[in-house]
Scaffold this active site. Structure first.
Site, short mmCIF file in Angstrom:
data_model
loop_
_atom_site.label_atom_id
_atom_site.label_comp_id
_atom_site.label_asym_id
_atom_site.label_seq_id
_atom_site.Cartn_x
_atom_site.Cartn_y
_atom_site.Cartn_z
CB ILE A 1 -0.99 -0.02 1.19
CG1 ILE A 1 -2.17 0.92 0.93
CG2 ILE A 1 -0.30 0.31 2.50
CD1 ILE A 1 -3.32 0.73 1.89
CG ASN B 1 -0.28 1.60 17.95
OD1 ASN B 1 -0.40 2.76 18.35
ND2 ASN B 1 0.86 1.15 17.44
CB VAL C 1 0.01 -2.17 6.90
CG1 VAL C 1 -1.08 -1.84 7.90
CG2 VAL C 1 -0.10 -1.31 5.66
CG ASP C 2 1.34 1.60 12.49
OD1 ASP C 2 1.53 2.69 11.94
OD2 ASP C 2 1.11 1.48 13.71
CB SER D 1 -8.54 -6.07 12.43
OG SER D 1 -8.70 -5.02 13.34
CB THR D 2 -6.68 -9.47 8.35
OG1 THR D 2 -5.80 -8.76 7.47
CG2 THR D 2 -8.11 -9.06 8.11
N GLY D 3 -3.95 -8.86 10.53
CA GLY D 3 -2.57 -9.29 10.79
C GLY D 3 -2.40 -9.62 12.26
#
Ligand code: AR6
Length: 181
Positions: free
Chosen positions: A23, A36, A45-46, A129-131
């Protein structure tokens, strides 16, 4: 959520695009960060977004005093091609009885609303949320598509919503739901 409900909501508009990739490389008006509560940067990704954007991103995040789960806040994109980063905090999956579905839906709603308020035409979402937060992938995909589908039914501002999958499992889940339309 029934299958009919998901598919009606999504109504697979041409505005929704599914891609596999990173992304941080996208040239979109806004990319969404799966952040978070402290907006302090992290892994996944953060971490990738903060690395690509540079230290100014964390400096701006510090001024925002965190973000509630299910909510979203916007910053500049700095070194990214994207003009904005919309930081949202997805729920940690705890079995499904802790309001996780509603909170994840709220993330998508709030991000889309913020995008429109900032005149963004193209927004790209990771699979929030999927990680690390462990939300079941098929369930998260259904919620995301339902919320995006509902939103674009009444919105005239957004031109494209890109769902960016980093892994095969997420990509497969979205492909299946989108192909069914
Ligand atoms: N581009 C697109 N998607 C990505 C990328 C990337 N460069 N990197 C990972 N993903 P996660 P969460 C996918 O763990 O579950 C952070 O430490 C990844 O495959 O990044 O919401 C925060 O600070 C997965 O499908 O976010 C929080 O503490 C998706 O992004 C916590 O993780 C989300 O995975 C948030 O956990």
């Amino acid at each position: 959520m029934s299958r009919k409900e998901i598919l009606q909501g999504a109504a697979m508009s041409a505005k929704i695009e599914l891609i596999k990739g990173d992304i941080t490389e996208l040239d979109a008006g806004a990319i969404v960060n799966a952040a978070n509560n402290r907006l302090s940067g992290g892994g996944g990704v953060d971490g990738a977004i903060h690395r690509a954007s540079g230290p100014e991103l964390l400096n701006e995040c510090r001024l925002l005093h965190g973000c509630d789960t299910g909510d979203a806040k916007i910053t500049g994109g700095y070194k990214l091609k994207a003009k904005f980063v919309i930081h949202t905090v997805g729920p940690v999956w705890n079995g499904g009885s802790w309001d996780e579905d509603r909170l994840l839906a709220s993330c998508y709603k709030k991000c889309l609303k913020l995008a429109v308020e900032n005149n963004v035409k193209t927004i790209a979402f990771p699979c929030v949320s999927t990680g690390v937060y462990n939300f079941p992938i098929d369930r998260a995909a259904a919620i995301a598509l339902r919320e995006i589908g509902e939103f674009i039914k009444t919105d005239n501002c957004l031109e494209k919503i890109i769902i960016v999958c980093f892994d095969e499992h997420n990509y497969g889940a979205y492909s299946k739901l989108m192909a069914a339309n």
